[in-house]
Design a protein around this motif. Structure first.
Motif, mmCIF file in Angstrom:
data_model
loop_
_atom_site.group_PDB
_atom_site.id
_atom_site.type_symbol
_atom_site.label_atom_id
_atom_site.label_comp_id
_atom_site.label_asym_id
_atom_site.label_seq_id
_atom_site.Cartn_x
_atom_site.Cartn_y
_atom_site.Cartn_z
ATOM 1 N N ALA A 662 0.833 -1.212 0.000
ATOM 2 C CA ALA A 662 0.000 0.000 0.000
ATOM 3 C C ALA A 662 0.861 1.254 0.000
ATOM 4 N N LEU A 663 1.927 1.260 0.801
ATOM 5 C CA LEU A 663 2.805 2.427 0.866
ATOM 6 C C LEU A 663 3.407 2.730 -0.498
ATOM 7 N N ASN A 664 3.888 1.703 -1.190
ATOM 8 C CA ASN A 664 4.537 1.926 -2.477
ATOM 9 C C ASN A 664 3.537 2.178 -3.591
ATOM 10 N N MET A 665 2.322 1.626 -3.473
ATOM 11 C CA MET A 665 1.283 1.946 -4.451
ATOM 12 C C MET A 665 0.921 3.426 -4.348
ATOM 13 N N ASP A 666 0.823 3.915 -3.094
ATOM 14 C CA ASP A 666 0.580 5.353 -2.884
ATOM 15 C C ASP A 666 1.639 6.188 -3.581
ATOM 16 N N MET A 667 2.909 5.816 -3.362
ATOM 17 C CA MET A 667 4.010 6.606 -3.908
ATOM 18 C C MET A 667 4.020 6.553 -5.429
ATOM 19 N N ALA A 668 3.667 5.408 -6.011
ATOM 20 C CA ALA A 668 3.647 5.302 -7.475
ATOM 21 C C ALA A 668 2.628 6.264 -8.071
ATOM 22 N N GLU A 669 1.428 6.294 -7.499
ATOM 23 C CA GLU A 669 0.412 7.211 -8.012
ATOM 24 C C GLU A 669 0.834 8.658 -7.817
ATOM 25 N N ARG A 670 1.454 8.932 -6.677
ATOM 26 C CA ARG A 670 1.886 10.294 -6.370
ATOM 27 C C ARG A 670 2.996 10.748 -7.314
ATOM 28 N N LEU A 671 3.887 9.822 -7.700
ATOM 29 C CA LEU A 671 5.018 10.187 -8.554
ATOM 30 C C LEU A 671 4.598 10.467 -9.987
ATOM 31 N N PRO A 673 1.054 11.008 -11.671
ATOM 32 C CA PRO A 673 -0.413 11.024 -11.702
ATOM 33 C C PRO A 673 -1.003 11.191 -13.091
ATOM 34 N N HIS A 674 -0.170 11.263 -14.155
ATOM 35 C CA HIS A 674 -0.678 11.473 -15.512
ATOM 36 C C HIS A 674 -0.526 10.235 -16.393
ATOM 37 N N SER A 675 0.134 9.193 -15.913
ATOM 38 C CA SER A 675 0.447 8.047 -16.753
ATOM 39 C C SER A 675 -0.672 7.016 -16.724
ATOM 40 N N PRO A 676 -1.333 6.738 -17.854
ATOM 41 C CA PRO A 676 -2.372 5.706 -17.869
ATOM 42 C C PRO A 676 -1.846 4.353 -17.417
ATOM 43 N N ARG A 677 -0.626 4.033 -17.786
ATOM 44 C CA ARG A 677 -0.066 2.748 -17.375
ATOM 45 C C ARG A 677 0.043 2.667 -15.861
ATOM 46 N N THR A 678 0.572 3.731 -15.249
ATOM 47 C CA THR A 678 0.688 3.755 -13.788
ATOM 48 C C THR A 678 -0.677 3.725 -13.139
ATOM 49 N N LEU A 679 -1.601 4.536 -13.635
ATOM 50 C CA LEU A 679 -2.911 4.657 -13.009
ATOM 51 C C LEU A 679 -3.707 3.365 -13.114
ATOM 52 N N ALA A 680 -3.659 2.696 -14.269
ATOM 53 C CA ALA A 680 -4.412 1.447 -14.431
ATOM 54 C C ALA A 680 -3.907 0.388 -13.456
ATOM 55 N N SER A 681 -2.592 0.287 -13.323
ATOM 56 C CA SER A 681 -2.023 -0.688 -12.398
ATOM 57 C C SER A 681 -2.333 -0.325 -10.952
ATOM 58 N N CYS A 682 -2.249 0.966 -10.615
ATOM 59 C CA CYS A 682 -2.568 1.399 -9.252
ATOM 60 C C CYS A 682 -4.034 1.131 -8.921
ATOM 61 N N ALA A 683 -4.921 1.370 -9.878
ATOM 62 C CA ALA A 683 -6.343 1.126 -9.632
ATOM 63 C C ALA A 683 -6.577 -0.333 -9.283
ATOM 64 N N MET A 684 -5.965 -1.239 -10.039
ATOM 65 C CA MET A 684 -6.120 -2.658 -9.739
ATOM 66 C C MET A 684 -5.492 -2.988 -8.388
ATOM 67 N N GLY A 685 -4.337 -2.394 -8.102
ATOM 68 C CA GLY A 685 -3.690 -2.630 -6.820
ATOM 69 C C GLY A 685 -4.533 -2.175 -5.653
ATOM 70 N N PHE A 686 -5.110 -0.970 -5.750
ATOM 71 C CA PHE A 686 -5.953 -0.470 -4.666
ATOM 72 C C PHE A 686 -7.196 -1.343 -4.490
ATOM 73 N N SER A 687 -7.734 -1.878 -5.590
ATOM 74 C CA SER A 687 -8.920 -2.731 -5.466
ATOM 75 C C SER A 687 -8.580 -4.017 -4.725
ATOM 76 N N PHE A 688 -7.428 -4.610 -5.003
ATOM 77 C CA PHE A 688 -7.029 -5.826 -4.291
ATOM 78 C C PHE A 688 -6.685 -5.534 -2.832
ATOM 79 N N LEU A 689 -6.310 -4.293 -2.535
ATOM 80 C CA LEU A 689 -6.047 -3.902 -1.151
ATOM 81 C C LEU A 689 -7.333 -3.550 -0.401
ATOM 82 N N GLY A 690 -8.460 -3.591 -1.087
ATOM 83 C CA GLY A 690 -9.732 -3.304 -0.439
ATOM 84 C C GLY A 690 -10.130 -1.848 -0.446
#
Length: 818
Positions: A662-671, A673-690
């Protein structure tokens, strides 16, 4: 009255989204006041509610609801909302010396009911409220641009910030007229934390002892520098003990928080597994420097010292890799905020002879030595003052820095500004350097449009600079195509139109890679900049790897970065053979260039999903360790690359360390915030984290960023929507994926089963079984139950109940009945 808010009942039916100004007001330290005197606090709040109701009516607004310790109100105009806020703050100050409110205001589209309001704009307003000083008002840029000039002058920019749990970057503005004593009503003295160099704590000018343990001191620094001054305890655990068992890490974290609370008292609040600092009671020296710079007041540190940013929080001794990476991110954020506010102030000053130019330009160059715009302004000032030798020295330093960092020379107009003839510097290209995208001057047909295009270009450069796959170079570098850059980005406004045509072309040949018209009319530009940056970035992510792979296929010599891009392109095929080739390619790159961080991250990412591409393959401890090691190396080599953070987040999740994930997923999105590749992966990651609401917001932002998603990204979207309970949305996303990833029919089957469409669910599940059986890596062919169990256990789903729900949906699909 035009713009007045309609006060008619809506009968609890959600109406079409409308543009409104949203206001949140919240009593500072409500819990402390209730504990001290509950009856008096409730009486005071009732008086305030009556005041809010009365004044909202005067300003053509309405109080939508009360929240116990505050209100949510709506207004038809931003000016009305701000006038209301300033008047009620003045009235409350005259009523009491012990109670004080914070107010946050934002403008945007909302969905209205009779007793509530919904939408992203509401979430932004709620996040702005805690940023206000006690007794003050904090507003968004969208609010500021709608205010009268007289009112606007009383608001100061806080620079670009990321708001807690919201994607993207925001620019809050603080009213310069809040409480004279920050922290009024907070119940304690203001703590002043020095983070430049050694960590120090002061109250009323006197030094105070820091917490006794390094863990507690790290948490104090982390929370003080966090955009929202708060963080989940689990993420703090991952920061302090990234490699420890989750229970052990949490125990250590709660011990450190207890030690911190003993030191700073009520300034630290722990509620619902979230630790927060009261921003009205804790202030940092670097925060003061940024705020003053936004007002044109430069601290001596900015103008006298060189690059002092690396000294931020430099007093910590030996720390783990997670803390090291976080420190790098903090320093990057501070650098970005300062350059932003200093650039804004420099653009405000038109006269080249204004003495303020010298200090502002030097402050920018101290922390960004390759900033040509600041160098030109400084050289023009020095030359105008007769100090040509000084201007030439500025040019020489700039030329040397550009050569060392990028292998480039300054632009011709920069040379002209120096009024000297410095020696040219050879253009040396580091073979491991990222691709260069040169952003040329944007061409307009009128002075007004030219100014708008210049501002638009600056925003694009800032946004694209977050991508680590390429470096962004400003300027034309001469009339001929610049072979030292790989791609050129140009923009030209058509006569009589508010559109500008943006074109990305190959630098060596001029071949057009992508082109699109964007509306940058005066009334649209403030709303479209962020989206335009995202769309351009999406096009780069989509077209550049394809273009480089095509170029390499012609037999031309290609560097490490091209080999890596070809490996990345292989992974998008999502086949067993392509992944084997990709993994071999990344391993070869690592052997040739072990310091090339993207190869380590890509290797980790490929290993993290190999059990999906090769169903039946057992993900053993050795494979998990190998992926985690590769992602750790990537982050250590470059902690500011969102890809590296994503690789580490997924590696940690698959190892069962969800707090670290969760900590590193947060940082990835923060670093990024404009990349579709980053955002799509983060969205899936946050969903699996609940974190389903956040996952949905990030996915929505991703869809706004990208003109189109790639096939495999629609597979990600299907999982996000299913995990969040949106079964129809999951079906729609799955249908658009063209089954690029082999697991895609599984999400469709599970969604259909939950919708009660059992025959269709069984058909989708049977397709999953056929597809998986064709590439099964087990010793014997799989049964339908084997395929179901493989699917359910393929993903790092944190909460057992959600894994069980997925298994039940697939079981229903497998049986074909309810």
């Amino acid at each position: 009255m035009a713009g007045a808010l309609d006060k008619r009942d809506s009968r609890d039916v959600i109406v079409a989204p409308q543009r409104r100004t949203i206001l949140f007001a919240d009593l500072v330290s409500y819990s402390r006041h209730v504990a001290k005197d509950e009856a008096e606090t409730l009486r005071f709040m009732q008086r305030c509610f009556e005041l809010f109701q009365d004044y909202s009516n005067r300003h053509d607004g309405r109080v939508v609801k009360t929240t116990g310790d505050g209100i949510l109100a709506l207004f038809g105009r931003a000016q009305s909302a701000v006038d209301f806020a300033l008047e009620v703050q003045s009235q409350i100050e005259s009523m009491t010396n012990d109670h004080v409110f914070r107010i946050g205001i934002n403008t945007g589209l909302v969905e209205l009911t009779n007793d509530d309001v919904f939408g992203h704009a509401v979430n932004v307003a709620a996040r702005l409220e805690p940023l206000a000083r006690p007794g003050g008002v904090c507003v968004s840029r969208d609010v500021v641009v709608e205010l009268s000039e007289a009112t606007r002058q009383n608001f100061d920019s806080l620079g670009p910030l990321r708001l807690y749990n919201l994607p993207g970057t925001y620019e809050p503005f603080q009213f310069d007229g809040g409480s004279d004593t920050p922290g009024k009503g907070g119940g304690g003295d203001v703590l002043h934390l020095s983070v430049i160099g050694g960590l120090e704590l002061h109250t009323r000018g006197a030094s105070r002892a820091l917490p006794g343990t390094q863990d507690a001191r790290l948490l104090l620094a982390y929370l003080a520098m966090a955009p929202s001054h708060s963080e989940a305890v689990g993420r703090l655990s991952a920061l302090l003990r990234p490699d420890a068992a989750p229970n052990e890490a949490r125990e250590a974290t709660f011990g450190a928080l207890k030690s911190l609370q003993e030191t700073i008292g009520s300034s630290l609040v722990i509620n619902d597994e979230v630790a927060s600092l009261n921003p009205g009671l804790v202030q940092t020296d670097v925060g003061r420097i940024v705020r003053n710079a936004a007002r044109g007041r430069l601290d001596d540190l900015l103008t006298i010292e060189g690059d002092w940013v690396p000294r931020l929080l430099s007093s910590f001794g030996e720390v783990n890799s997670a803390v090291t990476s976080w420190l790098a991110l903090v320093r990057s954020d501070v650098r970005e905020q300062l350059v932003f506010v200093l650039e804004t102030e420099m653009q405000r000053i038109k006269a080249e002879t204004d003495p303020a130019i010298r200090g502002i330009a030097q402050a920018i160059l101290n922390i960004e030595p390759c900033h040509e715009g600041a160098a030109r302004r400084l050289m023009s000032f020095l030359s105008g003052a007769g100090n040509v030798a000084g201007a030439i020295r500025v040019y020489d330093r700039l030329a040397q820095n550009l050569s060392v960092r990028y292998g480039l020379s300054p632009r011709p107009e920069t040379l002209a500004a120096s009024r000297g003839k410095p020696q040219s510097t050879p253009n040396l290209r580091n073979p491991l350097a990222p691709l260069r995208i040169q952003v040329r001057d944007f061409e307009g047909h009128s002075e007004g449009m030219h100014a708008r295009l210049a501002s638009f270009r600056s925003e694009i450069i800032s946004g694209l600079s977050r991508f680590r796959s390429w470096s962004v170079v400003e300027g034309d570098q001469g009339e001929l195509p610049d072979v030292s850059s790989d791609y050129l980005l140009k923009a030209q406004q058509s006569a009589g139109r508010s559109c500008a045509t943006l074109t990305l072309c190959a630098a060596e040949t001029g071949r057009i890679v992508w082109s699109e018209d964007l509306d940058i009319g005066a009334e649209q530009i403030s709303k479209s900049r962020q989206q335009a940056v995202s769309r351009i970035a999406a096009m780069f992510e989509m077209y550049v790897p394809t273009d480089r792979a095509g170029k390499a296929g012609t037999g031309a010599h290609h560097a490490v970065v091209d080999d890596w891009l070809m490996g990345e392109r292989l992974l998008t095929k999502w086949t067993k053979r392509a992944f084997e080739q990709g993994i071999d390619s990344f391993q070869d790159i690592i052997e040739r260039a072990p310091e090339f961080a993207p190869a380590h991250a890509s290797l980790a990412s490929a290993l993290n999903v190999l059990h999906v591409v090769r169903p039946g393959l057992r993900r053993d401890t050795a494979m998990a360790r190998r992926a985690l090691d590769a992602s750790n190396i990537a982050v250590e080599l470059d902690p500011l690359d969102a890809r590296n953070r994503l690789a580490l987040a997924w590696s940690a999740a698959l190892k069962g360390n969800f707090d670290r994930a969760a900590l590193n997923m947060d940082m990835a999105e923060r670093l990024n915030p404009h990349s579709p590749r980053t955002l799509a992966s983060c969205a899936m990651g946050f969903s699996f984290l609940g974190e389903h609401e956040r996952a949905a917001r990030v996915l929505e932002h991703c869809l706004n960023c990208a003109p189109v998603l790639l096939d495999y990204q629609w597979c990600y979207a299907a999982s996000v929507r299913f995990m969040g309970g949106d079964d129809l949305g999951a079906l729609q996303a799955a249908a658009r994926s063209d089954d690029r990833i082999i697991d895609n029919p599984g999400w469709a089957a599970a969604a259909l089963a939950r919708l009660g469409r059992h025959a269709e669910a069984q058909t989708a599940f049977n397709k999953l079984v056929r597809d998986v059986s064709a590439v099964w890596d087990g010793e014997t062919p799989p049964t339908p139950a084997d395929v179901r169990d493989w699917f359910v256990n393929a993903y790092p789903i944190w909460h057992a109940a959600e894994r069980v729900a997925l298994a039940e949906a697939l079981s229903a699909a497998m049986q074909g009945d309810g």
